[in-house]
Enzyme design. Structure first.
Site, PDB file in Angstrom:
ATOM      1  N   ASP A 479       0.825  -1.209   0.000  1.00 20.51           N
ATOM      2  CA  ASP A 479       0.000   0.000   0.000  1.00 20.51           C
ATOM      3  C   ASP A 479       0.859   1.257   0.000  1.00 20.51           C
ATOM      4  O   ASP A 479       2.068   1.218   0.261  1.00 20.51           O
ATOM      5  CB  ASP A 479      -0.900  -0.029   1.252  1.00 20.51           C
ATOM      6  CG  ASP A 479      -2.244   0.640   1.007  1.00 20.51           C
ATOM      7  OD1 ASP A 479      -2.332   1.493   0.110  1.00 20.51           O
ATOM      8  OD2 ASP A 479      -3.201   0.306   1.719  1.00 20.51           O
ATOM      9  N   ASP A 549     -10.618   2.080  -3.447  1.00 20.33           N
ATOM     10  CA  ASP A 549     -11.179   1.785  -2.121  1.00 20.33           C
ATOM     11  C   ASP A 549     -12.701   1.765  -2.171  1.00 20.33           C
ATOM     12  O   ASP A 549     -13.354   1.398  -1.203  1.00 20.33           O
ATOM     13  CB  ASP A 549     -10.721   2.841  -1.106  1.00 20.33           C
ATOM     14  CG  ASP A 549      -9.372   2.478  -0.501  1.00 20.33           C
ATOM     15  OD1 ASP A 549      -8.915   1.337  -0.709  1.00 20.33           O
ATOM     16  OD2 ASP A 549      -8.778   3.333   0.182  1.00 20.33           O
TER      17      ASP A 549
END
Ligand code: GLA
Length: 742
Positions: A479, A549
């Site tokens: 990430d 997301d």
């Protein structure tokens, strides 16, 4: 496929079955651009494509030739300040303050295959007969800086991969303040510009505009390629649609600051460029040093946008993505992030994992929160050791327990970041990107580590590699949750601070390279708060990326549809999540969430134990379906059929490589009552093959499905007859078509 140089006319012709690319050495020694488009027959001379004429108010190169002004000539790699007033591809600041350069043709070389770009992601060949590479060497006589322009033409794609390597052969240092990867002058501006833009949770929305005089651009100055603009552009003719027409796609294989721009001049000439963002870049070249630009890929088609995308998909899936997982169906995973956020214990994780296993999931991914003092996003980043309060036996023991359940184990990292509240930061407060005497801005309570420094990358590598060696880790989610501010590295001198953004990305690539090489079977998924770095550069190291997301099925229709313009289905992380959805609080039916997520790597982002028995049964069926069809979905040919940006319905389909199986995804956003009859004209089928519609049991020839269409009308028309299941908002269906012997 061939690259020829015609000595008498000084013309280079790069061509394969689909495209031709023509350029020539002009009388001033620069390269002129003659043609890029559908393949044309080769011949000795095309120099008449280099049009010039005498125009008023023009500065000219020669005293005795008032037609030769670079301003009005289409060029290959234009320079600044010598009769061309448009944006240059290169600018070199010299010790005396001058920014003028004059790159003259010296020589050329043709190689079979495609050489590697050291330290940078790039397309590649597996066999040297797949492509040919032309290198054209130019030199500026005053500085002795050389520019080597590289062009690779692939046999099977209408694609050209381009990059430039600079070398300072002079005795004085110079500074590259602009070094674009690609510049292309086209003879007219009659294109629609199509870009993929958005923001966090709204990535890759398609935006169109017509080109007007002046400059239009997309780019990033955030340090990552960004949620805001993808490093990708389509120029399509106004009449081009998914099925037919001309289009050029430009894609930059890079994950940092970039710019893609188009400049329309007063005479309707179009100059397109792609490369590192010049605003945030400067590179000092000492004597004997060189600089390699990232690669840009341009792809031409005259067969519509689906064909453009399919060519990118195939090239990027098989000749940009690499490694063990490149051609393998991806494991169906369950990620705990939206199930628990930071609130978990080992016991809870094991419960989620066993619930997932019972439904058929193959890989359990432990997301953020497992390390250091990470009980919220305020602490712990940088300390890649298990938090013993939550995971008493550490990652090794948890991974063993997950494996004992019959699942593979995956783990989240955010290698490039550090929280102020972490041991890593406390021991190395100077290892972050920060400008001396200036405020240090945070993003999500974290700082960006200075990946321009080898020792920083090394320290992160040590921590990650240790865990990968000790524990049974099969997957890593990498990430990156904030962009760069106050970009400065105390490790580099003042006159090299313009290099830090690029050096940072080189550090990221170096760490990826090292880990993927040492742990070749680990599946890497890139992520940057969803799609903040969903770009071709990442695809070279991680064959899949968490696209957004936003996991709401309706939002995902747009995001996946947009991303499919450039990126293969196998690269898109797509999950079924809980309802109400955590980003938009929308309730969509479970089958629709599955029907959207099938077109990607597929997984679950919720605790399956929280579902009803009936829903769990449905999940089992979804997983069984995906296992059955994932090879087709991930490695077949993808077609966009109906755009969610244009109406209440969306549709897409995938056809298997042998054309015997097709899966059509049809989606309706809001329900209507007593609506019209609807049909979907399919693509890519074999006209004479009879396909059985598994849903209805009826059989239809490929030509009927492609030309007359597949009937998708709503049988209920707002009435629910006995036994029928009513349609509602967010309805969807998957049509499975199996080719049968007629
Ligand atoms: C980012 C990712 C999410 C999740 C969180 C964890 O936002 O995109 O999927 O991993 O970080 O903090």
């Amino acid at each position: 496929m061939s690259i020829v140089y015609h000595e008498s006319s000084k013309i280079f012709h790069l061509y394969n079955e689909t495209v031709s690319y023509l350029m020539m050495v002009m009388k001033n020694g620069h390269l002129g651009q003659l043609y890029y488009g559908k393949r044309i027959r080769d011949k000795e001379d095309f120099s008449y494509f280099l049009e010039t004429c005498e125009r008023p108010m023009t500065s000219c190169v020669y005293d005795d030739d008032r037609t030769f002004s670079l301003e009005h000539i289409r060029q290959e790699y234009p320079v600044f300040g010598t009769t061309d007033y448009r944006q240059p591809a290169v600018e070199i600041r010299q010790e005396n303050g001058s920014r003028i350069s004059d790159f003259q043709y010296c020589s050329y070389r043709i190689e079979k295959g495609k050489p590697k770009l050291s330290g940078l992601p790039a397309t590649y060949t597996e066999d040297e007969n797949e492509a040919e590479t032309l290198k054209v060497l130019l030199e500026d006589a005053v500085t002795n800086v050389q520019a080597e322009l590289s062009y690779t033409i692939f046999e099977k794609y209408g694609a050209l991969a381009r990059s430039v390597r600079f070398f300072n052969g002079g005795e004085r240092p110079v500074r590259l303040s602009r070094a674009m990867s690609l510049s292309l002058d086209l003879p007219d501006s009659g294109y629609v510009w199509q870009q993929l833009s958005g923001c966090w949770a709204r990535e890759c929305h398609i935006h169109n505009r017509s080109l007007e005089p002046g400059i239009q651009s997309v780019g990033s100055m955030r340090g990552n390629s960004s949620h805001e603009h993808n490093p990708f552009l389509v120029l399509k003719r106004p009449s081009t649609d998914e099925r037919q027409g001309e289009a050029i796609g430009l894609s930059l294989v890079y994950s940092g600051n970039f710019r893609i721009q188009a400049e329309v001049d007063a005479h309707d000439t179009l100059r397109v460029m792609a490369g590192i963002d010049p605003e945030t870049f400067e590179w000092k070249l000492e004597e004997g040093e060189s600089f390699q630009t990232p690669e840009a890929v341009m792809l031409y088609t005259d067969r519509g946008l689906n064909h453009l995308s399919q060519s990118f998909h195939k090239l990027y899936r098989t000749r940009l993505a690499r490694g063990y997982w490149r051609d393998r169906a991806r494991p169906i995973l369950n990620n705990n992030w939206e199930a628990t956020y930071f609130d978990f214990t080992e016991e809870r994780l094991l419960k989620i994992a066993s619930g997932a296993k019972a439904c058929g999931v193959e890989l359990f991914v432990l997301d953020d929160g497992w390390f250091g003092e990470r009980s919220s996003d305020r602490a712990g980043l940088g300390d890649w050791k298990a938090n013993k309060n939550r995971l008493p036996g550490g990652i090794t023991s948890l991974a063993d327990k997950i494996e004992a359940l019959g699942l593979k184990f995956g783990l989240w990292f955010e290698p490039e970041m550090v929280n102020r509240d972490s041991d890593f930061y406390r021991s190395h407060p100077d290892w972050i990107l920060a400008t001396p005497d200036r405020h240090k801005s945070q993003g999500r309570y974290q700082y960006v580590l200075d990946f321009s420094r080898k020792e920083v990358v090394e320290a992160v590598y040590e921590q990650m590699a240790k865990l990968l060696r000790e524990a049974k880790i099969s997957y890593i989610k990498w990430d990156m949750n904030r962009s760069i501010t106050e970009c400065y590295s105390p490790a580099w001198p003042a006159d090299r601070q313009g290099e830090i953004y690029h050096r940072y990305i080189l550090g990221v690539y170096a760490l990826y390279e090292r880990l993927t090489e040492e742990f070749p079977k680990v599946l890497f998924e890139s992520c940057a708060s969803g799609g903040g770095r969903f770009d071709p550069g990442m695809l070279f190291y991680a064959p899949q990326g968490w696209l957004s997301d936003n996991s709401d099925a309706m939002e995902r229709l747009k995001i996946q549809y947009g991303a499919s313009l450039c990126y293969p289905i196998s690269s898109m992380g797509t999950h079924v999540s809980a309802t109400p959805n955590h980003q938009v609080y929308r309730n969509t039916p479970l089958h629709t969430r599955g029907n959207v997520a099938y077109f990607g790597t597929f997984g679950y982002e919720l605790d399956l134990n929280g579902l009803s028995e009936e829903e769990r049964q449905e999940v089992k069926e979804q997983i069984a379906f995906m296992k059955n069809y994932r090879e087709v979905l991930q490695f077949g040919t993808f077609y966009r059929l109906k755009s969610p940006f244009e109406g209440n319905e969306a549709a897409w389909m995938v056809v298997s490589n042998d054309k015997k199986t097709a899966l059509v995804g049809w989606y309706r956003i809001l329900n209507d009552v007593n609506g019209r009859y609807t049909r979907l004209r399919l693509s890519g089928l074999e006209p004479e093959v009879c396909y059985r519609n598994v849903r209805t049991g009826t059989c239809h020839f490929g030509d009927e499905l492609m030309y007359a269409g597949l009937i998708t009308s709503d049988e209920t028309a707002g009435q629910v007859s006995a036994g029928a299941k009513p349609c509602a908002d967010f309805e969807s269906r998957i049509y499975v078509l199996e080719g049968i012997e007629p």
